[in-house]
Design an enzyme around this catalytic site. Structure first.
Site, PDB file in Angstrom:
ATOM      1  N   ARG A 114       0.820  -1.220   0.000  1.00  0.00           N
ATOM      2  CA  ARG A 114       0.000   0.000   0.000  1.00  0.00           C
ATOM      3  C   ARG A 114       0.848   1.263   0.000  1.00  0.00           C
ATOM      4  O   ARG A 114       0.437   2.294  -0.540  1.00  0.00           O
ATOM      5  CB  ARG A 114      -0.945  -0.010   1.200  1.00  0.00           C
ATOM      6  N   LYS A 137     -20.065 -16.371   1.708  1.00  0.00           N
ATOM      7  CA  LYS A 137     -21.501 -16.143   1.887  1.00  0.00           C
ATOM      8  C   LYS A 137     -22.104 -15.309   0.777  1.00  0.00           C
ATOM      9  O   LYS A 137     -21.510 -14.329   0.325  1.00  0.00           O
ATOM     10  CB  LYS A 137     -21.723 -15.403   3.209  1.00  0.00           C
ATOM     11  N   GLY A 160      -8.973  -9.827  -1.528  1.00  0.00           N
ATOM     12  CA  GLY A 160      -7.753 -10.394  -0.943  1.00  0.00           C
ATOM     13  C   GLY A 160      -7.477 -11.831  -1.338  1.00  0.00           C
ATOM     14  O   GLY A 160      -6.351 -12.177  -1.712  1.00  0.00           O
ATOM     15  N   GLY A 171     -13.606  -3.953   0.249  1.00  0.00           N
ATOM     16  CA  GLY A 171     -14.986  -3.472   0.333  1.00  0.00           C
ATOM     17  C   GLY A 171     -15.323  -2.453  -0.737  1.00  0.00           C
ATOM     18  O   GLY A 171     -16.428  -2.455  -1.292  1.00  0.00           O
TER      19      GLY A 171
HETATM   20  P1  AMP Z   1     -15.202 -13.856   1.211  1.00  0.00           P
HETATM   21  O1  AMP Z   1     -14.455 -13.066   2.225  1.00  0.00           O
HETATM   22  O2  AMP Z   1     -16.687 -13.732   1.293  1.00  0.00           O
HETATM   23  O3  AMP Z   1     -14.682 -13.632  -0.198  1.00  0.00           O
HETATM   24  O4  AMP Z   1     -14.930 -15.390   1.558  1.00  0.00           O
HETATM   25  C1  AMP Z   1     -13.660 -15.938   1.554  1.00  0.00           C
HETATM   26  C2  AMP Z   1     -13.638 -17.171   2.377  1.00  0.00           C
HETATM   27  O5  AMP Z   1     -14.612 -18.083   1.911  1.00  0.00           O
HETATM   28  C3  AMP Z   1     -12.335 -17.913   2.329  1.00  0.00           C
HETATM   29  O6  AMP Z   1     -11.702 -17.791   3.573  1.00  0.00           O
HETATM   30  C4  AMP Z   1     -12.734 -19.349   2.031  1.00  0.00           C
HETATM   31  O7  AMP Z   1     -12.080 -20.288   2.854  1.00  0.00           O
HETATM   32  C5  AMP Z   1     -14.217 -19.358   2.310  1.00  0.00           C
HETATM   33  N1  AMP Z   1     -14.922 -20.415   1.558  1.00  0.00           N
HETATM   34  C6  AMP Z   1     -14.903 -20.593   0.237  1.00  0.00           C
HETATM   35  N2  AMP Z   1     -15.591 -21.701  -0.094  1.00  0.00           N
HETATM   36  C7  AMP Z   1     -16.061 -22.246   1.044  1.00  0.00           C
HETATM   37  C8  AMP Z   1     -16.820 -23.413   1.361  1.00  0.00           C
HETATM   38  N3  AMP Z   1     -17.230 -24.221   0.393  1.00  0.00           N
HETATM   39  N4  AMP Z   1     -17.100 -23.659   2.649  1.00  0.00           N
HETATM   40  C9  AMP Z   1     -16.671 -22.823   3.609  1.00  0.00           C
HETATM   41  N5  AMP Z   1     -15.951 -21.704   3.380  1.00  0.00           N
HETATM   42  C10 AMP Z   1     -15.641 -21.407   2.106  1.00  0.00           C
END
Ligand code: AMP
Length: 395
Positions: A35, A198, A354, A377
């Site tokens: 950064r 999610k 990230g 974000g």
């Molecule tokens: P996000 O911050 O919403 O982009 O989510 C990233 C995180 O989602 C990572 O740390 C992954 O380990 C997790 N992730 C991806 N696929 C799965 C899954 N099938 N089950 C649980 N966690 C997941």
């Protein structure tokens, strides 16, 4: 319209520059200076034109003053990256700060203390912003990472400079241009790959992308909510039951808009959420009871790689599985490789977030992606089509 650095003459002027120096620190040492490096083009441009630079940033989430989060700790690293002396003042407003800035000569740099030592910063307090505005004759915002926040230093302060005395920094300009290019000016076919844990955190992104893309590929943990909405058995896979209706709505909307919404057709499932769990590969409608999907399967990867490689514009955010564990990283890495191939064939690719960026770096594919965004974000807000307070304030 917004001004860029090229529209402003910095000679003998003091520029108040909001940067994003929210860098990771361990044992008082900066462990990743990306950064700081990202702010170099802006700082160097102002100095080269005979201006001086007053840098301000936040670091971490202090509640009041907190020595551990002082900006003083990062001064040596900033000096090393800039290859220049950097003066430090242990405040962000007030007489002491104004005096130090008055003594600043062309070519010199001051770094102010952590903005968030004042709760007024994140509240977007007008009086605090007015005080900050005394710290320079020209305001430059180069803090892309916080551009979606209406904080005192990222947006409100800009109201105290007229349109000829405020501008977008180089990093900010490049980010906004590159993201716009993929999102609003992309050549068809346009494919977005959205993953992550999610669906709830990316509903607005997905809905906005439905107005922009030809193919929307859903991977990662969020895919199971969609599959459950279709009546699939998903075993112990991560799911958001309260978002099943939203998933249905999204699938309906995709159909109405003629967007090809692609869900995984097979998974790598595990008997535990663990790096050394037992695994097997199963079709998407046959996840056994007691097992959970932690990555997309080989058939899915083959399908989506083909779609990606036939695309002219690609947007990727979010991993396809729990890529932090080697056994479940193949999907995420495969997507990175497919995007690299498509880019070699002339596609424009944007990767951000990230996890996706980490995957690209791990594979050494940095040079095979058209643009890697530094935003988290803020990138999601842009992909969701939201206006950024920092940009609005510069208009
Ligand atoms: P996000 O911050 O919403 O982009 O989510 C990233 C995180 O989602 C990572 O740390 C992954 O380990 C997790 N992730 C991806 N696929 C799965 C899954 N099938 N089950 C649980 N966690 C997941």
């Amino acid at each position: 319209m917004m001004k860029t650095l090229n529209d402003i003459n910095f000679e003998n002027k003091k520029a108040l520059v909001r940067v994003d120096f929210n860098v990771p620190v361990e044992n008082d040492k900066v462990t990743d200076n990306t950064r700081i490096k990202a702010a170099l083009p802006t700082i160097n441009k102002i100095l080269k034109e005979g201006g001086s630079v007053v840098l301000m940033s936040h670091r971490g989430r202090p509640k009041g003053k907190n020595e551990k989060l002082s900006m003083q700790i990062i001064v040596p690293e900033v000096e090393r990256v800039l290859d220049k002396e950097v003066k430090f003042v242990d405040d962000v407003i007030g007489d002491k700060v104004v005096k130090a800035i008055n003594n600043l000569k062309p070519g010199e740099i001051i770094l102010l203390e952590n903005l968030r030592f004042y709760p007024e910063e994140t509240k977007g307090d007008e009086n605090f912003a007015k005080e900050l505005a005394k710290n320079g004759e020209i305001y430059v915002n180069d803090a892309f990472g916080t551009a979606h926040r209406a904080h005192a230093s990222t947006a409100i302060v800009a109201h105290y400079f007229d349109k000829d005395h405020k501008a977008l920094g180089k990093l900010m300009e490049q980010e906004v241009k590159s993201i716009n290019k993929a999102l609003n000016e992309g050549e068809k076919p346009i494919t977005a790959i959205i993953g992550g844990a999610k669906v709830s955190s990316k509903i607005d992104v997905i809905k906005n992308l439905l107005n922009k893309v030809d193919n929307l590929i859903i991977v990662g943990g969020m895919a199971y909510t969609f599959l459950k909405a279709l009546g699939n058995k998903i075993g112990d896979s991560i799911v958001e039951d309260d978002k099943i209706d939203v998933a249905k709505e999204i699938m309906e909307e995709a159909k109405n808009k003629g967007v090809n919404l692609i869900l995984p057709v097979d998974f790598v499932v595990a008997d535990a959420f663990s790096p050394d769990a037992q695994i097997q590969i199963v079709p998407a409608d046959k996840i056994p009871y007691g097992w959970q999907g932690l990555d997309i399967g080989p058939e899915t990867l083959k399908n989506i790689s083909q779609i990606i490689e036939n695309s002219k514009t690609i947007i990727w955010n979010g991993p396809a599985g729990v890529f932090e564990f080697e056994k479940f990283a193949k999907g995420t890495e495969g997507i990175g490789k497919a995007i690299g191939k498509a880019t070699e064939k002339g596609a424009y690719s944007l990767v951000g977030g990230g996890d996706s960026v980490a995957a690209v770096q791990k594979l050494g594919l940095e040079n095979k992606i058209s643009y890697i965004s530094t935003g988290g974000g803020v990138l999601l807000d842009m992909l969701a089509g939201k206006k950024l307070p920092a940009l609005e304030a510069l208009k």
